[in-house]
Scaffold this motif. Sequence first.
Motif, PDB file in Angstrom:
ATOM      1  N   SER A  89     -21.199  -7.932 -17.730  1.00 14.81           N
ATOM      2  CA  SER A  89     -21.918  -9.103 -18.223  1.00 14.81           C
ATOM      3  C   SER A  89     -21.056 -10.371 -18.194  1.00 14.81           C
ATOM      4  CB  SER A  89     -22.439  -8.840 -19.640  1.00 14.81           C
ATOM      5  OG  SER A  89     -23.273  -9.892 -20.063  1.00 14.81           O
ATOM      6  N   PRO A  90     -19.840 -10.391 -18.772  1.00 17.22           N
ATOM      7  CA  PRO A  90     -19.033 -11.615 -18.671  1.00 17.22           C
ATOM      8  C   PRO A  90     -18.626 -11.943 -17.242  1.00 17.22           C
ATOM      9  CG  PRO A  90     -17.763  -9.853 -19.694  1.00 17.22           C
ATOM     10  CD  PRO A  90     -19.179  -9.380 -19.622  1.00 17.22           C
ATOM     11  N   PHE A  91     -18.496 -10.913 -16.382  1.00 20.70           N
ATOM     12  CA  PHE A  91     -18.220 -11.168 -14.972  1.00 20.70           C
ATOM     13  C   PHE A  91     -19.381 -11.937 -14.343  1.00 20.70           C
ATOM     14  CE2 PHE A  91     -18.738  -9.957 -10.520  1.00 20.70           C
ATOM     15  CZ  PHE A  91     -17.488 -10.264  -9.999  1.00 20.70           C
ATOM     16  N   HIS A  92     -20.599 -11.513 -14.647  1.00 20.18           N
ATOM     17  CA  HIS A  92     -21.793 -12.194 -14.139  1.00 20.18           C
ATOM     18  C   HIS A  92     -21.881 -13.614 -14.694  1.00 20.18           C
ATOM     19  CE1 HIS A  92     -25.947 -13.140 -13.277  1.00 20.18           C
ATOM     20  NE2 HIS A  92     -26.228 -13.181 -14.566  1.00 20.18           N
ATOM     21  N   PHE A  93     -21.615 -13.780 -15.980  1.00 19.38           N
ATOM     22  CA  PHE A  93     -21.648 -15.111 -16.586  1.00 19.38           C
ATOM     23  C   PHE A  93     -20.660 -16.030 -15.874  1.00 19.38           C
ATOM     24  CE2 PHE A  93     -23.313 -14.205 -21.151  1.00 19.38           C
ATOM     25  CZ  PHE A  93     -24.319 -13.409 -20.629  1.00 19.38           C
ATOM     26  N   SER A  94     -19.463 -15.505 -15.587  1.00 21.69           N
ATOM     27  CA  SER A  94     -18.428 -16.316 -14.952  1.00 21.69           C
ATOM     28  C   SER A  94     -18.833 -16.738 -13.551  1.00 21.69           C
ATOM     29  CB  SER A  94     -17.107 -15.531 -14.904  1.00 21.69           C
ATOM     30  OG  SER A  94     -16.667 -15.183 -16.199  1.00 21.69           O
ATOM     31  N   GLY A  95     -19.413 -15.805 -12.798  1.00 21.98           N
ATOM     32  CA  GLY A  95     -19.866 -16.148 -11.456  1.00 21.98           C
ATOM     33  C   GLY A  95     -20.907 -17.252 -11.475  1.00 21.98           C
ATOM     34  N   GLN A  96     -21.830 -17.193 -12.426  1.00 25.59           N
ATOM     35  CA  GLN A  96     -22.846 -18.241 -12.523  1.00 25.59           C
ATOM     36  C   GLN A  96     -22.224 -19.578 -12.898  1.00 25.59           C
ATOM     37  OE1 GLN A  96     -26.898 -17.645 -14.290  1.00 25.59           O
ATOM     38  NE2 GLN A  96     -26.145 -19.021 -15.884  1.00 25.59           N
TER      39      GLN A  96
ATOM     40  N   PRO B 178     -25.541 -14.877 -24.757  1.00 22.47           N
ATOM     41  CA  PRO B 178     -26.494 -14.593 -23.666  1.00 22.47           C
ATOM     42  C   PRO B 178     -27.618 -15.624 -23.576  1.00 22.47           C
ATOM     43  CG  PRO B 178     -25.952 -12.581 -24.854  1.00 22.47           C
ATOM     44  CD  PRO B 178     -25.372 -13.707 -25.648  1.00 22.47           C
ATOM     45  N   LEU B 179     -28.017 -16.176 -24.713  1.00 20.90           N
ATOM     46  CA  LEU B 179     -29.037 -17.220 -24.717  1.00 20.90           C
ATOM     47  C   LEU B 179     -28.523 -18.473 -24.008  1.00 20.90           C
ATOM     48  CD1 LEU B 179     -31.269 -18.239 -27.670  1.00 20.90           C
ATOM     49  CD2 LEU B 179     -29.803 -19.975 -26.654  1.00 20.90           C
ATOM     50  N   PHE B 180     -27.256 -18.847 -24.284  1.00 21.96           N
ATOM     51  CA  PHE B 180     -26.689 -20.027 -23.638  1.00 21.96           C
ATOM     52  C   PHE B 180     -26.597 -19.831 -22.123  1.00 21.96           C
ATOM     53  CE2 PHE B 180     -24.179 -20.238 -27.824  1.00 21.96           C
ATOM     54  CZ  PHE B 180     -25.211 -20.892 -28.460  1.00 21.96           C
ATOM     55  N   HIS B 181     -26.200 -18.642 -21.720  1.00 20.28           N
ATOM     56  CA  HIS B 181     -26.148 -18.319 -20.288  1.00 20.28           C
ATOM     57  C   HIS B 181     -27.537 -18.428 -19.663  1.00 20.28           C
ATOM     58  CE1 HIS B 181     -25.595 -15.912 -16.617  1.00 20.28           C
ATOM     59  NE2 HIS B 181     -26.610 -15.169 -17.029  1.00 20.28           N
ATOM     60  N   SER B 182     -28.548 -17.972 -20.368  1.00 21.67           N
ATOM     61  CA  SER B 182     -29.918 -18.032 -19.857  1.00 21.67           C
ATOM     62  C   SER B 182     -30.375 -19.475 -19.695  1.00 21.67           C
ATOM     63  CB  SER B 182     -30.858 -17.280 -20.806  1.00 21.67           C
ATOM     64  OG  SER B 182     -30.491 -15.925 -20.923  1.00 21.67           O
ATOM     65  N   LEU B 183     -30.040 -20.328 -20.654  1.00 19.80           N
ATOM     66  CA  LEU B 183     -30.404 -21.742 -20.555  1.00 19.80           C
ATOM     67  C   LEU B 183     -29.757 -22.382 -19.334  1.00 19.80           C
ATOM     68  CD1 LEU B 183     -30.191 -22.971 -24.264  1.00 19.80           C
ATOM     69  CD2 LEU B 183     -32.240 -22.845 -22.850  1.00 19.80           C
ATOM     70  N   GLN B 184     -28.519 -22.004 -19.068  1.00 17.04           N
ATOM     71  CA  GLN B 184     -27.805 -22.559 -17.917  1.00 17.04           C
ATOM     72  C   GLN B 184     -28.543 -22.240 -16.623  1.00 17.04           C
ATOM     73  OE1 GLN B 184     -23.893 -20.865 -16.409  1.00 17.04           O
ATOM     74  NE2 GLN B 184     -23.132 -22.599 -17.582  1.00 17.04           N
ATOM     75  N   TYR B 185     -28.987 -20.994 -16.497  1.00 14.40           N
ATOM     76  CA  TYR B 185     -29.719 -20.625 -15.282  1.00 14.40           C
ATOM     77  C   TYR B 185     -31.098 -21.279 -15.237  1.00 14.40           C
ATOM     78  CZ  TYR B 185     -32.196 -18.051 -11.727  1.00 14.40           C
ATOM     79  OH  TYR B 185     -32.939 -17.753 -10.618  1.00 14.40           O
ATOM     80  N   LEU B 186     -31.775 -21.336 -16.372  1.00 16.26           N
ATOM     81  CA  LEU B 186     -33.122 -21.909 -16.394  1.00 16.26           C
ATOM     82  C   LEU B 186     -33.126 -23.361 -15.940  1.00 16.26           C
ATOM     83  CD1 LEU B 186     -34.634 -20.362 -19.649  1.00 16.26           C
ATOM     84  CD2 LEU B 186     -35.438 -20.008 -17.305  1.00 16.26           C
TER      85      LEU B 186
END
Length: 305
Positions: free
Chosen positions: A111-118, A239-247
Amino acid sequence: MRARPVYFVHPAADFLLPGGGSLVLLAVAAAFFPADRTSLAIVIGFQLSWVINWPHFSATSWRLYATRENIRQYPLTALLVPWLVAGAAAAALASPEIVAPAFVKLFWIWSPFHFSGQTVGVTVLYLRRAGIEATRGERRVLGLAVFSTMFALLARAEAAPQTHDYFGIRYPSLGLPAWIDMAARVYTGVMAVALLACFARWRQRAGGRVPLIVLVPAAAQYGWFVLGGAWPAFTEFVPLFHSLQYLLVAWSLQLKERKDREGRAGSAGFVWGETARWYLLNVAGGAALFWVLPRVVERGAGVSL
């Protein structure tokens, strides 16, 4: 490169959604709220999943499966990975004492690996929209700086023998030496300074026209994984903050594609109407993925999720 409008949607939205809002919340939480991961924080985090986390998964799935070209471009992600994850989830349900802890452990590493890539990807997009093409060395510094926060997070979680709990599933840490935690923090600080040096070079090359927004995603992740580690109530919402970034990115692409397809200008009425339509569809899609589908599995397989 010729610069395009730097912001995806609007300066305020582009500051808040890619991570600026999370940094503001972290400052408020540190000043006024307890650090404990309370039941109230868990409940609020779950309720917000309906309108942010789950729609983010729906928007991701739509962008992947909307066209055959996308599926052909990412065949492993579109066709193989879902079956692997479904198989691993089934094995975890069948073996809650052995497979489930390993599955959760893998999730907390991936999960943090995915967050970092994004985060790296969104930063590169902002650079290109500002007319800056980072050199290979600068891209390497950006990647190392962002992923260093992931290493700091994992080092803190895996240092010293301890047992973690994820909604009743207990799994052990790797028991790394305690000094790994401090070394990871130092490394993160060094890479942050290196990234600031790159930012200074970008501004110099662009005659000072590179806005601070290009640093917001990386700064936000530093807050999520390093500064926010002392506030379990705050990490509940990462995870919510990560989701906002993608949205934000998906929202921008949706508006652009709809304008191009219909050949129309982006009037305020069109933007808000298309935004509402797209968002409500993704809320429904997220509910189907994470509320309806689990209940179908429960009834069909006779398990409790």
